[in-house]
Design an enzyme around this catalytic site. Structure first.
Site, mmCIF file in Angstrom:
data_model
loop_
_atom_site.group_PDB
_atom_site.id
_atom_site.type_symbol
_atom_site.label_atom_id
_atom_site.label_comp_id
_atom_site.label_asym_id
_atom_site.label_seq_id
_atom_site.Cartn_x
_atom_site.Cartn_y
_atom_site.Cartn_z
ATOM 1 C CE1 TYR A 5 142.719 15.180 22.966
ATOM 2 C CE2 TYR A 5 141.858 16.978 24.249
ATOM 3 C CZ TYR A 5 142.965 16.165 24.143
ATOM 4 O OH TYR A 5 144.042 16.035 24.569
ATOM 5 C CG ASP B 225 143.683 13.481 19.555
ATOM 6 O OD1 ASP B 225 143.925 12.160 19.508
ATOM 7 O OD2 ASP B 225 144.470 14.116 20.309
ATOM 8 C CG HIS C 263 148.040 16.110 17.419
ATOM 9 N ND1 HIS C 263 147.389 15.002 17.445
ATOM 10 C CD2 HIS C 263 148.247 16.322 18.803
ATOM 11 C CE1 HIS C 263 147.233 14.366 18.577
ATOM 12 N NE2 HIS C 263 147.714 15.186 19.424
#
Length: 280
Positions: free
Chosen positions: A100, A139, A260
């Site tokens: 992330y 991500d 998301h």
């Protein structure tokens, strides 16, 4: 979910917080879900932040037990990365990396630009040093090309409260600044990595080609970015069967209450090299 540990005490990023009534309730909801089909056949690893804004998890079928799981880009370290941003599962023939990436932010003065540059430098070093084929997901907080955002001009000129960074390459929406995009391109090139989704989907898809969507009310309505990825080592590219984004439209179908949506990758079994023909 935040990491376990009471206020002011050291946190355990590998365990879910449960020292308050609300955190215990949340933990029970998560554990019940993980003990029910289909997740009861999976094992979960956590790397959590002190608060809910960050943290990662990796869920793997129990029959595919990795050789080792680590939580730091320095694979010799037993510590978790700050904010729980990394999980690495090592298998016999490949590495599975879940990250992330920190958001670039809007202002140099808040040190967010420096934090993101440091992160990208460490990621570049990591991908150059891996000793097995890599599958990298998560991500990544960057849209590589104009095709990866719904409205390039909007994102390129975006400002927060009228602020303009002194360096032109840092201007625009976090995740779509020129400096971030160029560094990401360098990571792909130097790490010999392939963007699995773009490898299969060459054209812009305004319906379901983006994994992040802005708030459904206000100026960000309908403004979308592709910032969640599966990247694979070049030697795996011929095994890519599918890579799909499972959200669509400005009404956020398939986003399940998040900004998301899920992204999936399917790889085939290892492709055998063609055998050389014998000559008589």
């Amino acid at each position: 979910m935040p990491a376990a540990g009471s206020k002011g005490a050291p946190k355990n990023p590998g365990q879910l917080k449960d020292d308050t009534s609300s955190s215990r309730d949340e933990k029970q909801v998560v554990l019940r879900a993980l003990s029910s089909p289909p997740f009861k056949d999976y094992r979960v690893w956590w790397s959590l932040s002190d608060s809910k804004y960050a943290g990662t998890a990796m869920i793997i079928k129990k029959k595919f037990e990795p050789k080792k799981v680590s939580f730091n880009l320095d694979r010799t370290s037993s510590k978790h990365e700050p904010d729980g941003r990394v999980i690495i599962a090592e298998f016999e023939s490949f590495l599975l990396l879940n990250t992330y990436a920190p958001n670039n932010g809007w202002k140099e003065e808040e040190n967010s630009f420096q934090r993101r540059r440091k992160w990208d430098k460490r990621m570049l070093e990591f991908v150059q040093q891996v000793d097995k084929p890599l599958i990298w997901c998560g991500d990544l907080n960057v849209s590589h090309e104009e095709i990866d955002v719904s409205h390039p001009d909007f994102f390129s000129s975006a400002k927060l409260n009228g602020y303009i960074p002194p360096n032109k390459e840092d201007c625009g929406q976090p995740g779509f600044t020129l400096s971030e995009r160029r560094r990401f391109g360098n990571i792909l090139s130097q790490g010999k990595l392939v963007d699995a989704y773009r490898y299969l989907h060459k054209e812009k898809d305004m319906d379901c080609g983006f994994s992040w969507s802005g708030h459904p009310i206000g100026k960000y309505r309908g403004k979308r970015m592709r910032i969640d990825y599966f990247l694979v080592s070049e030697k795996l590219k011929d095994q890519i069967v599918s890579c799909d984004i499972h959200g669509r439209g400005i009404e956020l179908e398939g986003f399940y209450g998040s900004d998301h949506c899920p992204v999936s990758l399917e790889l085939s079994e290892e492709v055998e090299a063609p055998k050389p023909k014998s000559s008589n």
